[in-house]
Design a protein around this motif. Structure first.
Motif, PDB file in Angstrom:
ATOM      1  N   PRO A  54       0.885  -1.166  -0.079  1.00  0.00           N
ATOM      2  CA  PRO A  54      -0.044   0.037  -0.019  1.00  0.00           C
ATOM      3  C   PRO A  54       0.953   1.368  -0.023  1.00  0.00           C
ATOM      4  CG  PRO A  54       0.204  -1.106   2.228  1.00  0.00           C
ATOM      5  CD  PRO A  54       0.938  -1.878   1.467  1.00  0.00           C
ATOM      6  N   SER A  55       0.343   2.274  -0.574  1.00  0.00           N
ATOM      7  CA  SER A  55       0.956   3.614  -0.508  1.00  0.00           C
ATOM      8  C   SER A  55       0.138   4.552   0.283  1.00  0.00           C
ATOM      9  CB  SER A  55       0.899   4.378  -2.074  1.00  0.00           C
ATOM     10  OG  SER A  55       1.963   3.890  -2.778  1.00  0.00           O
ATOM     11  N   PHE A  56       1.021   5.335   1.230  1.00  0.00           N
ATOM     12  CA  PHE A  56       0.522   6.083   2.355  1.00  0.00           C
ATOM     13  C   PHE A  56       1.261   7.299   2.489  1.00  0.00           C
ATOM     14  CE2 PHE A  56      -1.458   7.499   6.095  1.00  0.00           C
ATOM     15  CZ  PHE A  56      -2.541   7.298   5.973  1.00  0.00           C
ATOM     16  N   PRO A  57       0.979   8.642   2.456  1.00  0.00           N
ATOM     17  CA  PRO A  57       2.052   9.620   2.715  1.00  0.00           C
ATOM     18  C   PRO A  57       2.178  10.004   4.044  1.00  0.00           C
ATOM     19  CG  PRO A  57      -0.154  10.504   2.093  1.00  0.00           C
ATOM     20  CD  PRO A  57      -0.271   8.905   2.259  1.00  0.00           C
ATOM     21  N   ALA A  58       3.039   8.869   4.504  1.00  0.00           N
ATOM     22  CA  ALA A  58       3.418   9.009   5.819  1.00  0.00           C
ATOM     23  C   ALA A  58       4.615   9.882   6.256  1.00  0.00           C
ATOM     24  CB  ALA A  58       3.588   7.393   6.501  1.00  0.00           C
ATOM     25  N   GLN A  59       5.145  10.816   5.330  1.00  0.00           N
ATOM     26  CA  GLN A  59       6.254  11.620   5.405  1.00  0.00           C
ATOM     27  C   GLN A  59       6.125  12.437   6.549  1.00  0.00           C
ATOM     28  OE1 GLN A  59       8.739  11.680   3.632  1.00  0.00           O
ATOM     29  NE2 GLN A  59       9.525  13.487   4.721  1.00  0.00           N
ATOM     30  N   GLY A  60       7.143  12.800   7.270  1.00  0.00           N
ATOM     31  CA  GLY A  60       6.958  13.858   8.363  1.00  0.00           C
ATOM     32  C   GLY A  60       7.088  13.022   9.749  1.00  0.00           C
ATOM     33  N   PHE A  61       7.026  11.778   9.542  1.00  0.00           N
ATOM     34  CA  PHE A  61       7.034  10.980  10.806  1.00  0.00           C
ATOM     35  C   PHE A  61       8.274   9.890  10.710  1.00  0.00           C
ATOM     36  CE2 PHE A  61       3.458  13.309  11.994  1.00  0.00           C
ATOM     37  CZ  PHE A  61       3.469  13.335  13.539  1.00  0.00           C
ATOM     38  N   GLY A  62       9.150  10.160   9.549  1.00  0.00           N
ATOM     39  CA  GLY A  62      10.039   9.319   9.127  1.00  0.00           C
ATOM     40  C   GLY A  62       9.937   8.015   8.729  1.00  0.00           C
ATOM     41  N   GLN A  63       8.585   8.035   8.068  1.00  0.00           N
ATOM     42  CA  GLN A  63       8.128   6.663   7.444  1.00  0.00           C
ATOM     43  C   GLN A  63       7.798   7.251   5.808  1.00  0.00           C
ATOM     44  OE1 GLN A  63       8.275   3.901   8.668  1.00  0.00           O
ATOM     45  NE2 GLN A  63       8.987   4.710  10.573  1.00  0.00           N
ATOM     46  N   THR A  64       8.641   6.954   5.033  1.00  0.00           N
ATOM     47  CA  THR A  64       8.426   7.392   3.540  1.00  0.00           C
ATOM     48  C   THR A  64       7.653   6.167   2.997  1.00  0.00           C
ATOM     49  OG1 THR A  64      10.711   8.364   3.202  1.00  0.00           O
ATOM     50  CG2 THR A  64       9.254   7.883   1.234  1.00  0.00           C
ATOM     51  N   ASP A  65       6.567   6.795   2.255  1.00  0.00           N
ATOM     52  CA  ASP A  65       5.411   5.815   1.493  1.00  0.00           C
ATOM     53  C   ASP A  65       6.371   4.638   0.837  1.00  0.00           C
ATOM     54  OD1 ASP A  65       4.083   4.828  -0.765  1.00  0.00           O
ATOM     55  OD2 ASP A  65       3.060   6.503  -0.866  1.00  0.00           O
ATOM     56  N   LEU A  66       5.808   3.453   1.160  1.00  0.00           N
ATOM     57  CA  LEU A  66       6.437   2.186   0.780  1.00  0.00           C
ATOM     58  C   LEU A  66       6.922   2.043  -0.555  1.00  0.00           C
ATOM     59  CD1 LEU A  66       4.340  -0.571   2.631  1.00  0.00           C
ATOM     60  CD2 LEU A  66       6.828   0.297   3.531  1.00  0.00           C
TER      61      LEU A  66
END
Ligand SMILES: Cc1cc2nc3c(=O)[nH]c(=O)nc-3n(C[C@H](O)[C@H](O)[C@H](O)COP(=O)(O)OP(=O)(O)OC[C@H]3O[C@@H](n4cnc5c(N)ncnc54)[C@H](O)[C@@H]3O)c2cc1C
Length: 369
Positions: A54-66
């Protein structure tokens, strides 16, 4: 006399573009040679096939989109999709390539590479190129395995099906039970077609949290409703030995003595050969069949030749998803940059963004619960 590039990258898929984005910041002279177009592998996916990861814009908490190939980018954000189909992902790769102004020569097929006096000579469909280093990013899913057993040429490889909707027939045999085979089963079942999957390994039953080994949860959840219907039959832990053509269809033989009949061409979801078969002269292979590389993903036989992408193997570690092999882009770029005395400051950002994996001891760890 040809220009001698610092680096030639072969292939403009996620790996080629991901490595290029770092070399660009290091101000290295480089060029990507691509036999078709950016993201060609994804453009060829059957129309209905979508990303498993899955893609998810988790940027900003140290987790780039997979599924991102460069930190601070996100296919989910660019495409407004969580499980993009292949064509959409190609759009994301194009956005990244344009944003970073990555130089790509399209329609240039690399046929052979040789190395002499520290210089690589790259023989292509459009003439010769020369470079000091080569990053092979030609991918794995470009070259279907079409002859895994006698009679396989009577089948059709799943990667050569443009759309499941357009396939004639109501009763199919799919050979192979990993992601491609189960995705095909799901797509055909959804259309109300009957499917028998013949699988060497029951990937849907394996107790393993690594999606490179067991069927992903995404695919399992999609096919499990079909397990309870009369649309899907599974012949598990069984290998196909050969296919024969009959007057009204095809007999598919297995190693446990069974014969399965289908009126239409069996579907081969039997895997791929990998593009490194084109550079066999420069590499040797380890016990898992992968190219033998050192700790910076450089061929142990040919110094200066680096491997990026899903064909990478370190011992038993498989890197077949973007979120796995992207962790090594910076390792390759750093090894090249150090020898060229380039500015390596960009690597700090890659480290901060969790895009730099030099300690592989954690790979292969399973989820505890
Ligand atoms: C059914 C299926 C589902 C998948 N789902 C996912 C998923 O959900 N998530 C995920 O992360 N991965 C998934 N993958 C794997 C994904 O396709 C690979 O991770 C990805 O394609 C690898 O990227 P790459 O850049 O290494 O290779 P590729 O994307 O294959 O790019 C290689 C590029 O090199 C070019 N090329 C090849 N040979 C030459 C040559 N001789 N000369 C010049 N150019 C050349 C090709 O045209 C191509 O553009 C899936 C694969 C399959 C089969």
């Amino acid at each position: 006399m040809n220009k001698i590039y610092d680096v030639i990258i072969v292939g403009a898929g996620p790996s080629g573009i991901g490595v290029a984005a770092i070399l660009q910041k290091m101000k290295v002279s480089y060029l990507i040679l691509e036999k078709e177009d950016i993201g060609a592998t994804f453009s060829r996916w059957p129309k209905e096939m979508k990303f498993i990861t899955p893609s998810f814009p988790a940027q900003g908490f140290g987790q780039t989109d997979l599924n991102a190939v460069v930190p601070k980018t996100s296919p989910a954000y660019t495409l407004d999709m969580e499980h993009p189909p292949g064509e959409a992902y190609t759009e994301y790769l194009n956005v990244v390539a344009n944003h970073f102004a990555i130089p790509i020569k399209k329609g240039v097929q690399v046929n052979r590479i040789n190395k002499k006096d520290s210089i690589f000579s790259i023989d292509t469909s459009k003439g010769f190129y020369q470079s000091r280093y080569v990053v092979w990013a030609g991918g794995e899913y470009q070259y279907p395995e079409l002859t895994p057993f006698p009679g396989a040429d009577l089948g059709v490889h799943n990667s050569l099906v443009p759309s499941w909707e357009k396939l004639d027939g109501d009763d199919f045999i799919i050979i192979g039970g990993y992601e491609s085979g189960m995705d095909a089963a799901y797509q055909l079942g959804k259309l109300g077609k009957k499917v028998t999957v013949i699988a060497r390994t029951n990937t849907w039953e394996l107790d393993n949290s690594n999606p490179s080994i067991a069927l992903s949860v995404y695919t399992y959840n999609r096919v499990r409703q079909l397990f309870d219907s009369d649309l899907l039959k599974v012949a598990g832990n069984t290998a196909v030995t050969n296919i024969e053509e009959k007057a009204s269809g095809y007999d598919v033989y297995t190693n446990d003595g069974e014969v399965y009949f289908t009126p239409v061409r069996p579907i081969l979801a039997t895997g791929f050969k990998g593009s490194t078969t084109l550079i066999e002269n420069l590499v040797t292979r380890g016990k898992h069949g992968g190219v033998l590389v050192n700790e910076t993903d450089e061929s142990v036989d040919t110094p200066g030749l680096f491997l990026a992408g899903s064909e990478l193997r370190h011992d038993s570690h498989i890197f077949c998803y973007i979120y796995k092999f992207r962790q090594r882009f910076a390792i390759v770029a750093e090894a090249i940059g150090q020898r060229l005395n380039s500015d390596l400051s960009i690597l700090e950002m890659y480290k901060q963004e969790n895009f730099y994996l030099n300690d592989l001891s954690m790979c292969g760890e399973m989820c505890q619960c």
